[in-house]
Motif scaffolding. Structure first.
Motif, mmCIF file in Angstrom:
data_model
loop_
_atom_site.group_PDB
_atom_site.id
_atom_site.type_symbol
_atom_site.label_atom_id
_atom_site.label_comp_id
_atom_site.label_asym_id
_atom_site.label_seq_id
_atom_site.Cartn_x
_atom_site.Cartn_y
_atom_site.Cartn_z
ATOM 1 N N LYS A 1 -31.413 38.388 72.036
ATOM 2 C CA LYS A 1 -31.733 37.081 72.608
ATOM 3 C C LYS A 1 -32.096 36.087 71.514
ATOM 4 O O LYS A 1 -31.754 34.903 71.603
ATOM 5 N N GLN A 2 -32.786 36.557 70.467
ATOM 6 C CA GLN A 2 -33.095 35.676 69.333
ATOM 7 C C GLN A 2 -31.805 35.272 68.624
ATOM 8 O O GLN A 2 -31.632 34.117 68.222
ATOM 9 N N LYS A 3 -30.912 36.239 68.484
ATOM 10 C CA LYS A 3 -29.622 35.969 67.855
ATOM 11 C C LYS A 3 -28.813 34.984 68.686
ATOM 12 O O LYS A 3 -28.153 34.087 68.142
ATOM 13 N N GLU A 4 -28.873 35.145 70.009
ATOM 14 C CA GLU A 4 -28.113 34.262 70.894
ATOM 15 C C GLU A 4 -28.574 32.821 70.750
ATOM 16 O O GLU A 4 -27.752 31.891 70.739
ATOM 17 N N ALA A 5 -29.884 32.602 70.632
ATOM 18 C CA ALA A 5 -30.400 31.236 70.481
ATOM 19 C C ALA A 5 -29.879 30.602 69.195
ATOM 20 O O ALA A 5 -29.499 29.426 69.174
ATOM 21 N N LYS A 6 -29.845 31.388 68.124
ATOM 22 C CA LYS A 6 -29.341 30.882 66.846
ATOM 23 C C LYS A 6 -27.850 30.570 66.937
ATOM 24 O O LYS A 6 -27.389 29.524 66.466
ATOM 25 N N LEU A 7 -27.088 31.468 67.539
ATOM 26 C CA LEU A 7 -25.648 31.255 67.664
ATOM 27 C C LEU A 7 -25.336 30.083 68.584
ATOM 28 O O LEU A 7 -24.337 29.373 68.389
#
Length: 336
Positions: free
Chosen positions: A205-211
């Motif tokens: 989910k943290q990665k998704e926000a960045k992407l």
């Protein structure tokens, strides 16, 4: 359609498979198609994630949409769809687990109290609130409730300087009666408390926000380049992208640094600016440098001209001229 990539994923609950899916990429006549086929036990549904001619744009969409599915609990049947070991074994995992725990076990009452404190502190110091403390840092303090400076320093993002400046005030709030701590310091027990699959989904989910942010920037960049190719002026570019004029000029500066040429738009914007005025600005850049615009503004314009021309408009012209000046300087051979 020629299939160039296919992988299967599964989602489990209590050890049992409760869903399966496939992610695929195909190509036909130079057009890329990418999709997601999901089977939840009631039949298979196909969702097209991308259809177009840009490989790089497709990869941005792929990374973003896939990490959303990974955050929902889907895991690849065949490794290689995502380098999970890089994601989950990089340095700082201990700190990430503390942050994860603090977000899963919120203490809203103390967190809100800390936010009020931060807002007052920022106002008195005339600083942005995030410069006092980030939301994540306040969340860590509110959940783990450190009782001493030594314990404060064990929280990621809390250093000696911040402890010296704000430690006493924070401890006064965390030491207030009636609050229970989830566990003692040191916080090595947190790693044992967090379920690995829960943590993995949180990481995605943290990665998704960045992407998602990268996707927005990529789409915006494409729109700006299309506007430049169509010969739009700054107003037209802003209408196309929804950017403010200052933001649009900042994007032009970024694109110039990356090697794109924005001169056609700059000429349109400066067409009504007298040549002698442009030359005066150019001369000021040569004499004063191009790092700061205020000295150039004060050299070229008197107060009456600034008030008549509008400060924002004059700075916009200076920034556009600086783009041309820097490109000229880079392309001019240096004397030996």
């Amino acid at each position: 359609m020629r299939m160039v990539f296919l992988n299967s994923l599964e989602r489990k609950e209590s050890g049992a498979i409760c869903g399966s899916a496939q992610v695929w990429i195909g190509e036909e006549d130079g057009v890329w198609r990418m999709g997601w086929n999901e089977n939840d036990g009631e039949g298979e549904r196909e969702t097209i994630w991308y259809e177009g001619c840009s490989w790089s744009e497709m990869l941005h969409v792929y990374r973003h949409r896939l990490v959303v599915k990974l955050s929902e609990g889907y895991r690849p049947v065949v490794e290689g769809i995502w380098d999970e070991r890089e994601e989950l074994q990089r340095r700082g995992m201990g700190a990430q687990k503390l942050i994860c725990y603090s977000e899963l076990h919120e203490n809203e009452a103390l967190y809100n109290e800390l936010c009020v404190w931060r807002r007052k502190k920022a106002a008195s110091a005339r600083k942005a609130p995030y410069l006092i403390a980030s939301n994540r840092l306040l969340r860590l303090v509110s959940v783990f409730r450190p009782q001493s400076v030594e314990e404060l320093l064990q929280l990621p993002g809390f250093g000696e300087a911040k402890a010296g400046e704000f430690g006493a005030e924070l401890l006064e709030m965390t030491q207030s009666p009636g609050g229970e701590r989830p566990g003692p310091f040191p916080l090595d027990w947190v790693e044992r408390e967090i379920d690995e699959e829960v943590f993995r989904s949180w990481m995605y989910k943290q990665k998704e926000a960045k992407l998602r942010q990268e996707m927005v920037k990529f789409s915006l960049r494409r729109q700006i380049l299309e506007a430049l190719a169509q010969g739009l002026n700054l107003e037209g570019l802003c209408e196309r992208t929804g950017l403010e004029r200052r933001e649009a000029v900042e994007w032009l500066e970024v694109l110039e640094k990356e090697g794109y040429v924005t001169e056609s738009l700059i000429r349109l914007e400066l067409a009504e600016m007298p040549d002698d005025e442009q030359q005066a600005v150019w001369q000021a850049f040569e004499e004063l440098g191009d790092s700061f615009l205020k000295p150039v503004l004060q050299r070229v314009y008197d107060q009456e001209r600034i008030e008549r021309g509008g400060l924002d408009q004059l700075y916009e012209k200076l920034r556009l001229l600086r783009i041309s000046y820097r490109r000229h300087k880079e392309n001019t051979p240096k004397a030996v």
